[in-house]
Motif scaffolding. Sequence first.
Motif, short mmCIF file in Angstrom:
data_model
loop_
_atom_site.label_atom_id
_atom_site.label_comp_id
_atom_site.label_asym_id
_atom_site.label_seq_id
_atom_site.Cartn_x
_atom_site.Cartn_y
_atom_site.Cartn_z
N GLY A 49 0.81 -1.10 0.03
CA GLY A 49 0.07 0.13 -0.04
C GLY A 49 0.79 1.06 -0.10
N GLU A 50 2.12 1.03 0.32
CA GLU A 50 2.96 2.48 0.08
C GLU A 50 3.45 2.64 -1.10
OE1 GLU A 50 4.81 2.65 4.61
OE2 GLU A 50 5.61 1.04 3.10
N GLU A 51 3.70 3.99 -1.51
CA GLU A 51 3.99 4.19 -2.80
C GLU A 51 5.48 4.78 -2.75
OE1 GLU A 51 -0.18 6.34 -4.10
OE2 GLU A 51 1.24 7.76 -3.59
N VAL A 52 6.13 4.20 -4.06
CA VAL A 52 7.62 4.55 -4.52
C VAL A 52 7.42 5.41 -5.68
CG1 VAL A 52 9.91 3.63 -4.66
CG2 VAL A 52 8.55 2.36 -3.07
N ILE A 53 7.89 6.56 -5.77
CA ILE A 53 8.13 7.22 -7.07
C ILE A 53 9.42 6.86 -7.85
CG2 ILE A 53 8.24 9.64 -7.98
CD1 ILE A 53 6.86 10.49 -5.45
N LEU A 54 9.14 6.48 -9.20
CA LEU A 54 10.08 6.06 -10.01
C LEU A 54 9.96 6.55 -11.42
CD1 LEU A 54 9.95 2.48 -10.92
CD2 LEU A 54 8.25 3.70 -9.41
N PRO A 55 11.37 6.54 -12.18
CA PRO A 55 10.69 6.63 -13.71
C PRO A 55 10.18 5.94 -14.37
CG PRO A 55 12.97 6.34 -13.38
CD PRO A 55 12.55 6.40 -11.95
N SER A 56 9.30 6.07 -15.47
CA SER A 56 9.00 5.04 -16.35
C SER A 56 9.77 4.56 -17.17
CB SER A 56 7.39 5.32 -17.17
OG SER A 56 7.17 4.51 -17.73
N PHE A 57 10.68 5.33 -17.59
CA PHE A 57 11.91 5.21 -18.51
C PHE A 57 12.83 4.77 -17.87
CE2 PHE A 57 14.96 6.64 -21.72
CZ PHE A 57 14.62 6.01 -22.85
N ARG A 264 20.61 -0.78 -30.77
CA ARG A 264 19.80 -1.33 -29.96
C ARG A 264 18.86 -0.36 -29.36
NH1 ARG A 264 21.47 -4.33 -24.42
NH2 ARG A 264 19.14 -4.31 -24.28
N VAL A 265 17.45 -0.69 -29.27
CA VAL A 265 16.52 0.29 -28.44
C VAL A 265 16.85 -0.26 -27.14
CG1 VAL A 265 14.05 1.06 -28.30
CG2 VAL A 265 15.11 0.59 -30.45
N SER A 266 17.16 0.48 -26.10
CA SER A 266 17.27 0.11 -24.75
C SER A 266 15.88 0.10 -24.09
CB SER A 266 18.43 1.02 -24.01
OG SER A 266 19.55 1.18 -24.82
N ILE A 267 15.12 0.61 -24.20
CA ILE A 267 14.03 0.77 -23.49
C ILE A 267 12.81 1.02 -24.45
CG2 ILE A 267 12.46 1.70 -21.58
CD1 ILE A 267 15.09 2.77 -20.40
N PRO A 268 12.25 0.24 -25.13
CA PRO A 268 11.37 0.16 -26.19
C PRO A 268 9.74 0.40 -25.50
CG PRO A 268 11.79 -2.24 -25.70
CD PRO A 268 12.64 -1.26 -25.18
N THR A 269 9.59 0.12 -24.44
CA THR A 269 8.34 0.28 -23.76
C THR A 269 8.45 0.95 -22.35
OG1 THR A 269 7.57 -1.51 -25.15
CG2 THR A 269 6.09 -0.61 -23.23
N PRO A 270 7.72 2.24 -22.21
CA PRO A 270 7.95 2.68 -20.91
C PRO A 270 7.31 1.69 -19.87
CG PRO A 270 7.20 4.47 -22.58
CD PRO A 270 7.35 2.96 -23.18
#
Length: 324
Positions: A49-57, A264-270
């Motif tokens: 239930g606790e939230e952690v903020i992080l990047p999607s990329f 290469r595409v390192s992160i194709p999908t966020p």
Amino acid sequence: MQQTMLQGAEVAALETEFSSGAGNRHSVAVDSGMAALRLALQALGIGAGEEVILPSFAPTATAEAVRTVGAIPVFADIDPLTFCLDPEAVAAAITPLTVAVLPVHLFGHPAAVDTLSGLAERHGLAIVEDATQAQAAALAGRKVGTYGVMSVFAVENGAMVSTEHPELARTVRNLRSSSQGDVRMSDECAAGGRAGLTKLAGAVARQRASCRYLDSALTGVVVPHVEPGAHHVYHRYTVRIPGNGRPDRDAFALALASRGVRARVSIPTPLHRIPANRARVSGAYLPRTEAAAGETLSLPVHPGLTERELERMASACNSLGGIL
């Protein structure tokens, strides 16, 4: 058959040597970056239930570790130049349920951990740094991994959890011993990790030299940005292909491959678009994240490249300006 020894003298030596190079922080060796992030979050008592903020990329393991401990990943947008968490986006994402911020030093460029640390202190949040792509990177002369209460690094054949707090290190060791699924590092893997540490400085210097050459030689693409005061270690040399998104980038990558350069595409999908991660996004849309996912391409740069190979890579890229 001879069994691989776990948690022996080589592991202890790796932990000691890594600690010495990481500002004399306490270090605990585990078998993967995913395990290291999970144990770091568990050691801080972060859970359901606790939230952690992080990047999607970011790499998939970052969000997976948050979900594994039962916490909710909250995705905030990135700085369009560094591809790392934007502190203003983080500030907008904080709620009463937020307990931590998980910046990722993506591609070897330091996230804005100096600013994020001040933000976290004002709101009573923990900083857990994902430095798995950024060993030896620094910001304003201070090594990444020394800003957070917990930090995670990659080493050859495994990963390290780093902290300045001995009680947290003890908790991580206890969790490592009792973890479901063995996350311990073997002595054999630790020996490889120790060998990698001895080569790190030379490898980073060669990589940075190659990237400096490409910075000056490439035309038609946007070369990696480096913030003032940042020491970028170029885990990946990631350029931006200007245009209208994914088709231009993908066409560029295919054309490069036909010329013998396999980018290469390192992160194709966020991460926020992966079904398992659909929890909460700060704002209805992450425009800078979406743009980066559609326009970035990592060139095959490594410390062993020769000058001639670098010249061929630059020539191949520069010959493709007409397809953009």
